[in-house]
Design an enzyme around this catalytic site. Structure first.
Site, PDB file in Angstrom:
ATOM      1  N   GLU A 128      -6.863  -5.951   3.393  1.00  0.00           N
ATOM      2  CA  GLU A 128      -7.005  -7.189   2.617  1.00  0.00           C
ATOM      3  C   GLU A 128      -8.228  -7.136   1.707  1.00  0.00           C
ATOM      4  OE1 GLU A 128      -4.591  -9.148   2.626  1.00  0.00           O
ATOM      5  OE2 GLU A 128      -3.551  -8.461   4.414  1.00  0.00           O
ATOM      6  N   GLY A 164       2.697  -3.042   8.512  1.00  0.00           N
ATOM      7  CA  GLY A 164       2.940  -3.302   9.938  1.00  0.00           C
ATOM      8  C   GLY A 164       4.399  -3.613  10.184  1.00  0.00           C
ATOM      9  N   THR A 179       0.823  -1.210   0.000  1.00  0.00           N
ATOM     10  CA  THR A 179       0.000   0.000   0.000  1.00  0.00           C
ATOM     11  C   THR A 179       0.863   1.269   0.000  1.00  0.00           C
ATOM     12  OG1 THR A 179      -1.708  -1.184   1.187  1.00  0.00           O
ATOM     13  CG2 THR A 179      -1.799   1.215   1.288  1.00  0.00           C
TER      14      THR A 179
END
Lengths: 661, 661
Positions: free
Chosen positions: A421, A178, A139
């Site tokens: 997702e 993350g 992303t």
């Protein structure tokens, strides 16, 4: 134990242990899960501080510490099975997340799926042991849903046999991965591949971002934390900006596509296989929806059995709030939903493994339906669970708002599942694409199979959207099978309407794409109805597989409640489609009220059956022993504001003001 | 300015300034509001740090500092009008709360309403200047909704002419009052009054809790912060435990009830007047629902105009996400709801003041309806806004989850409104009580007036719940008035059903109270339908008062969308009641899609009209100039985790692990 809870448990008509076995898969699995959970609960190394009282930086530190000790302990205990690792993590993390999570959930699986044997040899061992801490950077700040729009470039330089990575704009900065901000030293970066002057689209590259040993960002790399969020506070979701950053040619994952040393591009044989990870993660999220909602229900229902408030009959003691019809009407349909999603989650897991084995043997036939189904069910279950968790929180009144209830943390940790997702609306439209394709097949005379096979029965020629009196309307509101039929008719009708509206828009000389956009609300509605049907069907079918009569009876009532509540909420669809009459809807509403009363004595045992350890719930209100108020007081004393009798703010800001007056 | 936003603003069919005047009440009010807002924006003393990057203790400190400077500045600027103070605070607090808030919103008003002149003289001046910092302590750990259940006692001792205050149990500990934990030095405590061996129920007492000057808790007082919450982090919601704590007789608020020196209790003349504060606070919350939702809509709609993603037509540039039908369908009904609630909020405020003047002149006739209406509308608007704010957040995709969007803070600050000042389900049941009473009046031949006057037309004898084909069914889906009629019929029908079910339960030899509980889901449904009707009616009536044709046209479309969207969501009710037919519902759904397209060009101007300063929104995504991505990057750099290049956690926990492997 709280006397109310003891009484509730004694009054249950069934043994919750038997349901626990069903949820785990077998008595043996329950035993093994508890064995692993006991390892953690009895280990002083896992008695970490309560995140709720820590600053973000402290939370991050505790989370890193937990991750590090987890890696050691898993080796020590010899735990390697994915399910067992998950049980271990779930208990240890409470309702939080781990900064090195993506190393295991994305970096290593991608390396395994897309890396050559040589690449796996080079990176796999050290990433398993956290020498390499990897994450997955896809992303970008300006690009999420639309992968083709990603801007990061990887340009091959045959002179040095290197790729030059660049983040050409602000919007191209990698954003959200993350563990990227502070923890990781490597990332798998998705970038547009350029070689020999041509763009070949997105490919994955292993990019070192921090120096091993010093952990300092490497030259050409700008990396950091994206700042505070609604939740995930202990996670360093990060940004990554690359400026003419060079990596060796061997760092492109080359199991499928390749770039030869001279810059020649070799394209992959098939790209269907990259479906795999997406389908796996999404089907996992269905299970997560079930687990998170089950936790919230456990807390809200136990607390409602312990909390006494208000009065039903004047002069009598305050009743348990679980005895109010409005409270039952809030919570029991959510409990039924939690069970429904548990069974759907288990089904998705089985199906994924079954189809994955097929894929291993070259059989891709079921993949498109599985892909469509996971997309829709991911959206359907996460949306529903998301709203439901907040309903559980508010059903706990004021105390639900305190972090002592545990529900705010469950919510903020779960809610990203509606977005990541695959954003849920986009997911619903992917399912709709499959439904429209199946509809067209049927229309052109082909039969379709699987969950959409009801489209074969669509008497398309005869049916006008608003004139569907031809449906058989004998719905037995006490039969899960008959109710499943009703949901099927609703789905068929809404798919039919969406398909006809889509054609109608196209016939107005609009391009297919514009027509699709102008029908998209109808398409989402059709997908939702399809998913709702699938959930109802799976729940009903599950009942047939249950041997024990007492358990079957209890779950049957939950299944009925789930079906009837949905009909009541979407009554318009069932009435408009002539699937049910107005007086049947009235009966549905009455039957729901009866079911609330029937389920009431089993409510606590039904949440006990989820078998969450107090530690996993992280909740004062949801404690198994129901000891709420004393614990609430003890908990509050740990508040950071209580560390001094008089806060320094008084002396700095209020006292000067007082003397001036 | 972002070119997309410039284009959007240029394309609007109306001048947003004119709507701003309507929302503020007049052009003069808009001018004055902006004048006050400019005072803050140009004052360096108000350039505080961003709360998002602070620890809880730091947030608390900044909040106290803000409160202190606010008190000084309000005096300096000579601002005393309640509206003007609110404008001042709203801008200054962004989406946060202030620890001394209850001093002004509850302590002082209660002192004014329930204190004698002597008591006001003693405490008012110093509390206005924050020498006395007061709060209002009612809720206990085990008691919220049910006031009679409160356990704190105040026992009069005629020997010393003192009250002895006690918290006899853990559940009796005062819990939640804002500013109680660390900030306040006084609290108005609600306690069961005992004198001459008898309990006279709840009364209010002024209780010193900390020593002026040192701010240390007084002997017999245990006070502290209740711990971290979902939001309100900068607020020290507190607990208070009293052990044989003595206060002078004069500290009981004695405007109405009194305890004489010898212990004789003198009861108040009327207790209806204590309604006043509750009604005021609840009607204020309706306005808060409007403001919070308007903020969330502003952010989501501006961001949707700036964000480009995915594709509608292949090969063309990525469209603004506001051009996706699904995005419009998510946001425009919420925008219409925000407008509806703005007008309802303004109506509630006017009505409160009008009726309050009447009360001043001894006219209590309208109080029961006002009380019932504020209870229901408080619940209806806060529930709706609560869910809607989260929808706005999720409509911003991943970025909505970041605190940079501002929406998580809007949500967590707003959501307690569903619980405090009357839990929403309890509120709906209060409205239902009024509806049932009115129904009974009509049934016994009396006419009722006000918003429930439609019950006069109920042909109760003829109508069976499921057989209401006698309704006139000519609904014009393009007429707000006709749609209001449809909502009225729905409300009438659901009130009728609830009343009949209630009677039916009673006829089964159940007590009135048990019957009430067993009908409560129906009763809530009836109240919701009543409130929905009121909102629709007020919105429709508001249109008639608008002079400017361009503005009227724009608001009329929003009103239609609000009405039709509600019908589509609750289609079952309209179909089951034979208020509309299946094909009309289909027309409703089609008309909604047309309205989305009609509203689209005005969407940005419609949120501009709310006229929120960037500072109030506290949002990178919602900025007026639309400069999103660069600002997001700058914002992230301030994250506490970014204060060091390498976080100490690496050295402490990960590096040792790496060397071991």
């Amino acid at each position: 134990m709280n006397p109310d809870l003891r009484r509730e448990r004694a009054a249950a008509t069934f043994n919750p242990e038997l349901i626990t076995h069903i949820l785990d898969g077998s008595p043996e699995k329950t035993r093994r899960r508890r064995e692993i959970e006991n390892l953690i609960m009895n280990d002083p190394d896992f008695q970490h501080e309560d995140y709720n009282f820590l600053t973000r930086s402290q939370r991050y530190e505790v989370a890193v510490k937990k991750s590090a000790s987890m890696v050691k302990k898993l080796r020590e205990f010899g735990i390697a099975d994915p399910d067992e690792i998950m049980w271990f993590k779930k208990l240890q993390l409470v309702n939080f997340v781990e900064p090195v999570g993506l190393n295991y959930s994305m970096f290593i699986p991608t390396l395994l799926n897309q890396g050559t044997t040589a690449q796996q040899e080079k990176w796999l061992h050290s990433s398993k042991g956290l020498q390499i801490i990897g994450t997955y950077a896809q992303t970008e700040m300006g690009h999420g849903t639309h992968l083709r729009g990603l801007e990061t470039t990887a340009t091959y330089d045959p002179k040095t046999q290197e790729f030059i990575l660049n983040s050409p704009t602000v919007t191209s900065i990698k954003w959200w991965p993350g563990g990227l901000g502070k923890t990781s030293n490597h990332a798998i970066v998705l970038a547009q591949l350029f070689t020999q002057g041509k763009c070949y689209g997105l490919h994955a590259f292993i990019v070192p971002i921090r120096e091993i040993g010093t952990h300092k960002p490497l030259p050409g790399i700008t990396v950091g934390d994206i700042g505070p969020k609604f939740g995930y506070e202990e996670m360093d979701n990060g940004y990554l900006k690359m400026d003419n950053y060079r990596i060796p040619r061997e760092n492109m994952l080359m199991k499928y596509a390749q770039v030869k040393p001279d810059g020649t591009y070799v394209k992959p044989l098939s790209d269907k296989l990259t479906y795999g990870t997406m389908v796996f993660v999404r089907s996992f999220l269905v299970g997560e929806a079930a687990r998170s909602l089950s936790k919230a229900c456990t807390i809200a229902i136990r607390y409602s059995a312990v909390r006494h408030q208000s009065e039903i009959k004047p002069g009598e003691p305050e009743p348990q709030i679980l005895d109010f019809q409005t409270q039952q009407y809030k919570l029991f349909p959510l409990l039924a939903t939690a069970y429904a999603f548990q069974f759907v989650g288990a089904y998705m897991k089985e199906t994924y493994h079954r189809i994955n084995e097929g894929i291993g043997q070259g059989d891709l036939s079921e993949l498109p339906e599985l892909h469509a189904l996971t997309a829709g069910l991911k959206a359907f279950t996460t949306w529903t669970a998301n709203a439901a968790i907040e309903e559980c929180r508010m059903a706990c009144g004021g105390h639900g708002y305190s972090h002592s209830s545990g529900i705010p943390n469950i919510y903020v940790t779960f809610t990203p599942a509606c977005t990541f997702e695959g954003e849920n609306t986009v997911m619903m439209l992917q399912t709709a694409r499959f439904l429209m394709k199946s509809y067209d097949h049927v229309h052109s005379g082909e039969l379709v199979c699987g969950m959409v096979s009801y489209l074969n029965d669509l008497p398309s020629q005869r049916i006008q959207p608003q004139q569907v009196a031809v449906w058989p309307t004998v719905v037995d509101i006490n039969s899960p099978d008959s109710l499943t039929e009703a949901y099927k008719l609703r789905a068929a009708r809404l798919v039919d309407i969406a398909a006809k509206n889509l054609r109608n828009e196209m016939s107005h000389r609009k391009s297919k794409e514009v027509a699709w956009n102008l029908t998209s609300v109808d398409l989402v509605r059709a997908s939702e109805a399809h998913c709702h049907y699938v959930v109802v069907k799976l729940f009903s079918e599950k009942l047939l597989k249950i041997q024990d009569k007492s358990i079957q009876a209890v779950l049957r009532n939950l299944c009925l409640l789930y079906c009837l509540y949905g009909i009541s909420q979407k009554a318009g669809d069932f009435l408009q489609g002539n699937i049910m009459t107005g007086s049947q809807i009235t009966q549905v509403n009455q039957r729901i009220m009866e079911l609330l009363t029937i389920i009431r004595p089993n409510a606590v045992a039904l949440v006990d059956a989820f078998d969450f350890k107090d530690m996993t719930l992280g909740s004062v209100l949801g404690r198994y022993d129901g000891n709420v108020y004393e614990n609430l007081f003890e908990w509050a004393k740990k508040s950071p504001l209580n560390q001094t009798e008089v806060h320094e703010s008084y002396h700095k800001h209020l006292k000067p003001l007082q003397s001036k007056l």
